[in-house]
Design a protein around this motif. Structure first.
Motif, PDB file in Angstrom:
ATOM      1  N   HIS A 147      12.048  88.672  56.386  1.00  0.00           N
ATOM      2  CA  HIS A 147      12.257  89.128  57.758  1.00  0.00           C
ATOM      3  C   HIS A 147      12.395  90.646  57.768  1.00  0.00           C
ATOM      4  O   HIS A 147      13.495  91.184  57.691  1.00  0.00           O
ATOM      5  CB  HIS A 147      13.488  88.466  58.367  1.00  0.00           C
ATOM      6  CG  HIS A 147      13.355  86.992  58.564  1.00  0.00           C
ATOM      7  ND1 HIS A 147      13.300  86.086  57.529  1.00  0.00           N
ATOM      8  CD2 HIS A 147      13.258  86.263  59.706  1.00  0.00           C
ATOM      9  CE1 HIS A 147      13.184  84.865  58.022  1.00  0.00           C
ATOM     10  NE2 HIS A 147      13.155  84.944  59.332  1.00  0.00           N
ATOM     11  N   ASN A 197      17.919  81.365  62.900  1.00  0.00           N
ATOM     12  CA  ASN A 197      17.141  82.056  63.914  1.00  0.00           C
ATOM     13  C   ASN A 197      17.723  81.582  65.250  1.00  0.00           C
ATOM     14  O   ASN A 197      17.434  80.478  65.711  1.00  0.00           O
ATOM     15  CB  ASN A 197      15.660  81.669  63.787  1.00  0.00           C
ATOM     16  CG  ASN A 197      14.753  82.490  64.678  1.00  0.00           C
ATOM     17  OD1 ASN A 197      14.916  83.694  64.811  1.00  0.00           O
ATOM     18  ND2 ASN A 197      13.779  81.834  65.298  1.00  0.00           N
ATOM     19  N   ASN A 255      12.482  87.350  66.771  1.00  0.00           N
ATOM     20  CA  ASN A 255      11.388  86.392  66.588  1.00  0.00           C
ATOM     21  C   ASN A 255      10.585  86.354  67.885  1.00  0.00           C
ATOM     22  O   ASN A 255      11.153  86.217  68.964  1.00  0.00           O
ATOM     23  CB  ASN A 255      11.983  85.016  66.278  1.00  0.00           C
ATOM     24  CG  ASN A 255      10.938  83.927  66.072  1.00  0.00           C
ATOM     25  OD1 ASN A 255      11.281  82.815  65.673  1.00  0.00           O
ATOM     26  ND2 ASN A 255       9.668  84.172  66.334  1.00  0.00           N
ATOM     27  N   ARG A 290       9.871  88.627  62.842  1.00  0.00           N
ATOM     28  CA  ARG A 290       9.447  87.234  62.657  1.00  0.00           C
ATOM     29  C   ARG A 290       8.526  86.815  63.801  1.00  0.00           C
ATOM     30  O   ARG A 290       8.768  87.138  64.958  1.00  0.00           O
ATOM     31  CB  ARG A 290      10.683  86.333  62.608  1.00  0.00           C
ATOM     32  CG  ARG A 290      10.436  84.829  62.556  1.00  0.00           C
ATOM     33  CD  ARG A 290      11.716  84.149  62.147  1.00  0.00           C
ATOM     34  NE  ARG A 290      11.724  82.712  62.363  1.00  0.00           N
ATOM     35  CZ  ARG A 290      12.526  81.862  61.738  1.00  0.00           C
ATOM     36  NH1 ARG A 290      13.387  82.309  60.844  1.00  0.00           N
ATOM     37  NH2 ARG A 290      12.501  80.572  61.996  1.00  0.00           N
TER      38      ARG A 290
END
Length: 265
Positions: free
Chosen positions: A15, A155, A213, A236
């Motif tokens: 990441h 996450n 993300n 991500r």
């Protein structure tokens, strides 16, 4: 468990803001092997929507038991390939959170997606208060550490935008989740809303120091490309159930050829 925590550390290290880990989400052992066997695949990830669909369920109908069945099958493939696996764990399945995480870790998983929208809250579900969502993150990390995986990767997904909150509130929730032990934040825009805008992604990425993300839209025009997301500095990228939806079209086309008597060659 030592090897599993080494995989967790390796997954966490992928990441990198500006050089993100790209995840082509899977939903069963067959797709896990197909995707995981690619040298470009650095880690495997499940998509709950696709896992549910494969079981004949809507995403909100997915049970812990059905999800665990899919996760265990995919985990066997990940173990054989020696690649990290992160699982979509939705909202944590209410009061089954700790028990579910124990089973996930025992299966070999090194990270999860954890949402802040509790399906069991109210008539149609609602966001957990920030403090409650933080506590759930801490509880997951404690269970994982007790199971020998202290570097477990959460996450943390927030559905703040989906319930009409501004991007600023989604970012503040994300910061709180990072403080509680999450490694990354997923600000979900949703199909109904049309996802997140470039300006929102840029604002969130900057505010969260790249620990973001983003779901890269491959099946709709106008979505941000991998190059653009790298330039924005996210850490991500995933695609959710998009591959599954595309395979449905392919399977239908191939089946029609067979049923119509079209020669294979």
């Amino acid at each position: 468990m030592g090897d599993q925590n080494e995989l967790a550390k390796a997954f966490k290290s992928l990441h990198v803001p500006g050089d993100p880990i790209v995840l082509a989400n899977t939903w069963d052992a067959i797709t896990a092997k197909a995707i995981g066997s690619l040298p470009e695949t650095k880690a495997l990830a499940t998509a709950s929507f696709a896992v549910a669909a494969a079981a004949g369920l809507e995403d909100e109908e997915l049970t812990l038991e059905v999800n665990l069945t899919a996760i265990r099958a995919i985990a066997k493939v990940a173990k054989a390939l020696n690649k990290p696996l992160t699982a979509d764990f939705q909202d944590g399945f209410g009061d089954k959170l700790e028990d579910g995480i124990r089973e996930v870790v025992r299966a070999g998983v090194v990270g999860i997606n954890l949402e802040d929208f509790g399906r069991e809250l109210g008539e149609r579900g609602e966001l957990y208060p920030v403090e409650v969502a933080q506590d759930r993150i801490r509880r997951v990390m404690k269970v994982a550490a007790d199971q020998g995986v202290p570097d477990f990767v959460i996450n943390a997904r927030t559905d703040a935008l989906l319930v009409g909150k501004p991007i600023s509130e989604a970012i503040e929730r994300g910061k709180a989740f990072l403080e509680a032990g999450a490694s990354n934040v997923f600000i979900w825009g949703g199909r109904e809303r049309g996802g997140t805008t470039r300006a929102e992604v840029e604002e969130a990425s900057k505010a969260l120091n790249g620990k973001l993300n983003v779901s890269m839209m491959r099946m709709a025009p106008g979505g941000l490309s991998l190059k653009e997301l790298k330039e924005i500095g996210v850490a991500r990228i995933s695609v959710g159930p998009q591959i599954m939806r595309k395979t449905q079209v392919f399977v239908a086309e191939e089946a029609k050829k067979i049923l119509d008597g079209v020669p294979a060659f």
